[in-house]
Design a protein around this motif. Structure first.
Motif, PDB file in Angstrom:
ATOM      1  N   UNK A   1      11.651 -16.410  -3.152  1.00 47.77           N
ATOM      2  CA  UNK A   1      10.864 -15.500  -3.972  1.00 47.77           C
ATOM      3  C   UNK A   1      11.682 -14.781  -5.022  1.00 47.77           C
ATOM      4  N   UNK A   2      12.684 -14.029  -4.570  1.00 46.32           N
ATOM      5  CA  UNK A   2      13.416 -13.156  -5.484  1.00 46.32           C
ATOM      6  C   UNK A   2      14.247 -13.887  -6.517  1.00 46.32           C
ATOM      7  N   UNK A   3      15.113 -14.800  -6.067  1.00 42.00           N
ATOM      8  CA  UNK A   3      16.055 -15.448  -6.984  1.00 42.00           C
ATOM      9  C   UNK A   3      15.349 -16.337  -8.016  1.00 42.00           C
ATOM     10  N   UNK A   4      14.336 -17.152  -7.613  1.00 41.71           N
ATOM     11  CA  UNK A   4      13.633 -17.937  -8.641  1.00 41.71           C
ATOM     12  C   UNK A   4      13.021 -17.073  -9.746  1.00 41.71           C
ATOM     13  N   UNK A   5      12.448 -15.925  -9.384  1.00 39.33           N
ATOM     14  CA  UNK A   5      11.854 -15.048 -10.397  1.00 39.33           C
ATOM     15  C   UNK A   5      12.929 -14.434 -11.286  1.00 39.33           C
ATOM     16  N   UNK A   6      14.053 -14.100 -10.661  1.00 34.53           N
ATOM     17  CA  UNK A   6      15.194 -13.528 -11.376  1.00 34.53           C
ATOM     18  C   UNK A   6      15.705 -14.535 -12.423  1.00 34.53           C
ATOM     19  N   UNK A   7      15.866 -15.782 -11.983  1.00 34.80           N
ATOM     20  CA  UNK A   7      16.335 -16.863 -12.860  1.00 34.80           C
ATOM     21  C   UNK A   7      15.334 -17.085 -13.994  1.00 34.80           C
ATOM     22  N   UNK A   8      14.039 -17.106 -13.642  1.00 32.39           N
ATOM     23  CA  UNK A   8      13.014 -17.357 -14.655  1.00 32.39           C
ATOM     24  C   UNK A   8      13.072 -16.301 -15.759  1.00 32.39           C
TER      25      UNK A   8
ATOM     26  N   UNK B   1      22.720 -19.199 -17.940  1.00 30.12           N
ATOM     27  CA  UNK B   1      22.009 -18.119 -17.245  1.00 30.12           C
ATOM     28  C   UNK B   1      21.647 -18.518 -15.812  1.00 30.12           C
ATOM     29  N   UNK B   2      21.721 -19.820 -15.512  1.00 34.36           N
ATOM     30  CA  UNK B   2      21.470 -20.283 -14.141  1.00 34.36           C
ATOM     31  C   UNK B   2      22.546 -19.739 -13.204  1.00 34.36           C
ATOM     32  N   UNK B   3      23.810 -19.915 -13.635  1.00 34.98           N
ATOM     33  CA  UNK B   3      24.918 -19.417 -12.826  1.00 34.98           C
ATOM     34  C   UNK B   3      24.870 -17.884 -12.736  1.00 34.98           C
ATOM     35  N   UNK B   4      24.543 -17.254 -13.865  1.00 38.08           N
ATOM     36  CA  UNK B   4      24.438 -15.790 -13.884  1.00 38.08           C
ATOM     37  C   UNK B   4      23.428 -15.293 -12.857  1.00 38.08           C
ATOM     38  N   UNK B   5      22.279 -15.968 -12.786  1.00 42.30           N
ATOM     39  CA  UNK B   5      21.225 -15.541 -11.867  1.00 42.30           C
ATOM     40  C   UNK B   5      21.716 -15.623 -10.426  1.00 42.30           C
ATOM     41  N   UNK B   6      22.420 -16.721 -10.087  1.00 40.34           N
ATOM     42  CA  UNK B   6      22.893 -16.886  -8.715  1.00 40.34           C
ATOM     43  C   UNK B   6      23.978 -15.854  -8.380  1.00 40.34           C
ATOM     44  N   UNK B   7      24.908 -15.662  -9.306  1.00 41.24           N
ATOM     45  CA  UNK B   7      26.013 -14.732  -9.036  1.00 41.24           C
ATOM     46  C   UNK B   7      25.497 -13.304  -8.884  1.00 41.24           C
TER      47      UNK B   7
ATOM     48  N   UNK C   1      10.202  -6.396 -14.419  1.00 39.79           N
ATOM     49  CA  UNK C   1      10.187  -5.083 -15.059  1.00 39.79           C
ATOM     50  C   UNK C   1      10.620  -5.155 -16.524  1.00 39.79           C
ATOM     51  N   UNK C   2      10.800  -6.392 -17.026  1.00 46.57           N
ATOM     52  CA  UNK C   2      11.163  -6.558 -18.433  1.00 46.57           C
ATOM     53  C   UNK C   2      12.624  -6.253 -18.743  1.00 46.57           C
ATOM     54  N   UNK C   3      13.381  -5.836 -17.732  1.00 51.05           N
ATOM     55  CA  UNK C   3      14.772  -5.447 -17.977  1.00 51.05           C
ATOM     56  C   UNK C   3      15.649  -6.679 -18.157  1.00 51.05           C
ATOM     57  N   UNK C   4      15.504  -7.631 -17.234  1.00 50.25           N
ATOM     58  CA  UNK C   4      16.331  -8.847 -17.308  1.00 50.25           C
ATOM     59  C   UNK C   4      16.014  -9.599 -18.597  1.00 50.25           C
ATOM     60  N   UNK C   5      14.750  -9.569 -18.979  1.00 50.47           N
ATOM     61  CA  UNK C   5      14.299 -10.181 -20.227  1.00 50.47           C
ATOM     62  C   UNK C   5      15.051  -9.572 -21.405  1.00 50.47           C
ATOM     63  N   UNK C   6      15.076  -8.237 -21.442  1.00 54.15           N
ATOM     64  CA  UNK C   6      15.720  -7.535 -22.559  1.00 54.15           C
ATOM     65  C   UNK C   6      17.220  -7.800 -22.566  1.00 54.15           C
ATOM     66  N   UNK C   7      17.868  -7.693 -21.390  1.00 52.91           N
ATOM     67  CA  UNK C   7      19.320  -7.868 -21.344  1.00 52.91           C
ATOM     68  C   UNK C   7      19.710  -9.292 -21.725  1.00 52.91           C
ATOM     69  N   UNK C   8      18.934 -10.285 -21.242  1.00 47.88           N
ATOM     70  CA  UNK C   8      19.276 -11.683 -21.529  1.00 47.88           C
ATOM     71  C   UNK C   8      19.009 -12.044 -22.982  1.00 47.88           C
TER      72      UNK C   8
END
Length: 547
Positions: free
Chosen positions: A74-81, A303-309, A287-294
């Protein structure tokens, strides 16, 4: 060009075209600035107090199973997306929808309103920590003894004394310091009578927002440097506190209590709900934060590696915090001569403002440990505020570039002024009641983003976008998660939180019925943007309904 772009899977958007459109956009100076900003946002006060509490409540070591599963599916796939979306489209949470599915643009506005609500209460918690930080610069900490002006006859100090009886009315000096000195909650009769404003806390909050302003005013060029301090300092402090905690008498009792597996618990739904909610609010996708930062990344950044790390770092921090908290709870149980669960019944911020400071007050070198502990809390909170507000700033500035492009400093000043004025209710004598209400109901409606992307934008199209950035297509695992598992995971969280509403209680104050209605109204007020915008879009766009 908008019509022709991305219509057929065989012609993905031309990355070169995208690059030239957005080349004027700010970039992170270093890759590390970005990673620390993401970690700084994701790792916050909740990692320190919410995770250890939820973990022991839901079966200790056994809880790590649902937690890990919920993270992986749940969490990591959404984070990566969300990282991939932000990096590909290079735009904030409002204007991104014209690339994805224009009718859902209301989600962008809803996200900004939620971020505002969060900023109304979250920074007040940091202001409390700053008040404590300032109060710690003394030879003996003010919450050590019962001999202060604010103490009541119920105040019981059991450290260093052998024959103290601890009754149900007993209050520790630390609890009275928090409720009667910092909050002055005795001057409030509840939500219908919150009392006056605590000007000392207003000063603290003003200081916090000043730091936030000068960190955000120039964009990622400044905030990317500030997170080098705010994202790394908590780890140094956590390690110092871990070593200190592990050497206290009774520490092992706390650790056994934290991790002793209770396998029975895994059969109850509540445990799985808690695991899902914990990982979701901890990683903070939607929350739109990861979107803005990326969106300030280079187009070909991995960004795949970034999401996992970053998600691994976040989960490990939560786990580590448990040891920091529970070694100290074991020590207190030993001192009070009670079971660990009797000490650990405080949940939420009171764990950080009552239980932990109380233990610190009775250690050797208490002043030093108090100072670094509250410094850690302030830095943990600050970079999460940077993230939440950067999401709003990026979203609004990308939506209205013609007005705001050259006026970032002014816009940020205006936004922070709104946050400061909105926080005033939480700085009253009864402010803690308002904080809890906003915390319970403030963050709803972050779930539709995943569904809009995987079902309406189309998973194949999204995977092509990722391929044009990274050079490889996401595997079958990610596709299945995005299309089916993650949306189900989100629906699961929402439904269960709506069905199971425990009565709200804070310091023996039971929230009245009307306040719960106000809470639902606050939650609905952000969500309402979504259907409103859909109706507006359908009515005002020429053409038939189907078109």
């Amino acid at each position: 060009p908008q019509q022709g772009r991305n219509t057929s899977p065989s012609h993905p958007a031309n990355p070169v075209l995208l690059m030239t459109q957005t080349d004027s956009r700010d970039k992170w100076s270093k890759k590390m600035d970005f990673l620390l900003s993401v970690i700084g946002f994701a790792v916050d006060l909740g990692n320190v107090w919410r995770f250890p509490y939820i973990c022991y409540q839901n079966g200790g070591g056994a809880f790590l199973i649902p937690y890990t599963l919920m993270a992986i599916f749940g969490g990591v796939p959404l984070f990566y997306m969300e990282l991939a979306l932000g990096q590909f489209h290079r735009t904030g949470a409002i204007s991104i929808w014209k690339h994805i599915c224009p009718i859902f643009k209301g989600i962008g506005f809803a996200i900004c309103i939620i971020a505002l609500y969060v900023s109304f209460y979250y920074n007040t918690i940091i202001a409390w920590a700053l008040y404590y930080f300032y109060s710690s610069f003394t030879g003996t900490l003010p919450w050590t003894s019962c001999d202060n002006a604010w103490n009541t006859p119920n105040c019981t100090n059991y450290f260093g004394k052998s024959n103290v009886t601890w009754t149900s009315f007993s209050k520790s000096p630390a609890e009275e310091f928090y409720t009667r000195k910092v909050l002055e909650i005795q001057k409030s009769g509840g939500l219908n009578d919150v009392g006056g404003i605590r000007w000392q806390l207003v000063l603290c909050l003003f200081l916090i927002f000043t730091i936030v302003y000068f960190s955000l005013w120039k964009g990622v060029k400044t905030s990317g440097k500030v997170v080098w301090v705010t994202a790394t300092l908590p780890y140094i402090v956590l390690l110092i506190l871990l070593v200190r905690g592990a050497t206290l008498p009774g520490a092992w009792r706390g650790i056994v209590f934290y991790l002793r597996p209770d396998w029975e618990k895994l059969t109850s739904t509540a445990v799985w709900v808690d695991a899902a909610a914990q990982i979701f609010f901890s990683l903070g996708p939607g929350f739109g934060v990861l979107l803005a930062l990326a969106s300030y990344n280079h187009f070909n950044n991995n960004c795949y590696r970034d999401a996992l790390v970053t998600s691994a770092v976040n989960c490990l921090t939560s786990f580590l915090s448990g040891f920091v908290i529970f070694t100290v709870l074991g020590y207190m149980a030993e001192m009070r001569d009670v079971e660990v669960e009797d000490v650990a019944k405080d949940k939420g911020p009171s764990l950080l403002f009552i239980t932990y400071p109380e233990a610190i007050a009775n250690m050797v070198g208490s002043t030093f440990f108090a100072i670094i502990f509250f410094l850690m809390m302030i830095t943990l909170g600050l970079d999460s505020t940077f993230g939440g507000l950067e999401a709003v700033i990026t979203a609004v500035m990308d939506e209205y570039p013609h007005i705001l492009a050259k006026r970032r400093e002014l816009f940020v000043l205006g936004l922070i002024t709104i946050c400061f004025l909105g926080s005033l209710t939480t700085l009253t004598h009864g402010g803690a009641y308002v904080v809890k209400l906003l915390e319970e109901f403030g963050a709803g409606g972050v779930l539709l983003e995943a569904i809009a992307v995987s079902w309406f934008y189309g998973i194949q199209r999204f995977c092509n976008d990722v391929k044009s950035m990274l050079g490889f297509t996401p595997g079958i695992f990610w596709k299945v998660c995005w299309v089916a598992i993650s949306p189900a995971f989100l629906a699961f969280i929402i439904v269960s939180s709506l069905l199971d509403q425990p009565p709200l209680v804070l310091f023996d104050y039971h929230y009245p019925e009307w306040s719960i209605s106000v809470g639902y109204f606050i939650g609905a007020s952000s969500f309402i943007c979504i259907p409103f915008y859909m109706v507006y879009k359908l009515v005002w766009t020429p053409g038939s309904f189907k078109q």
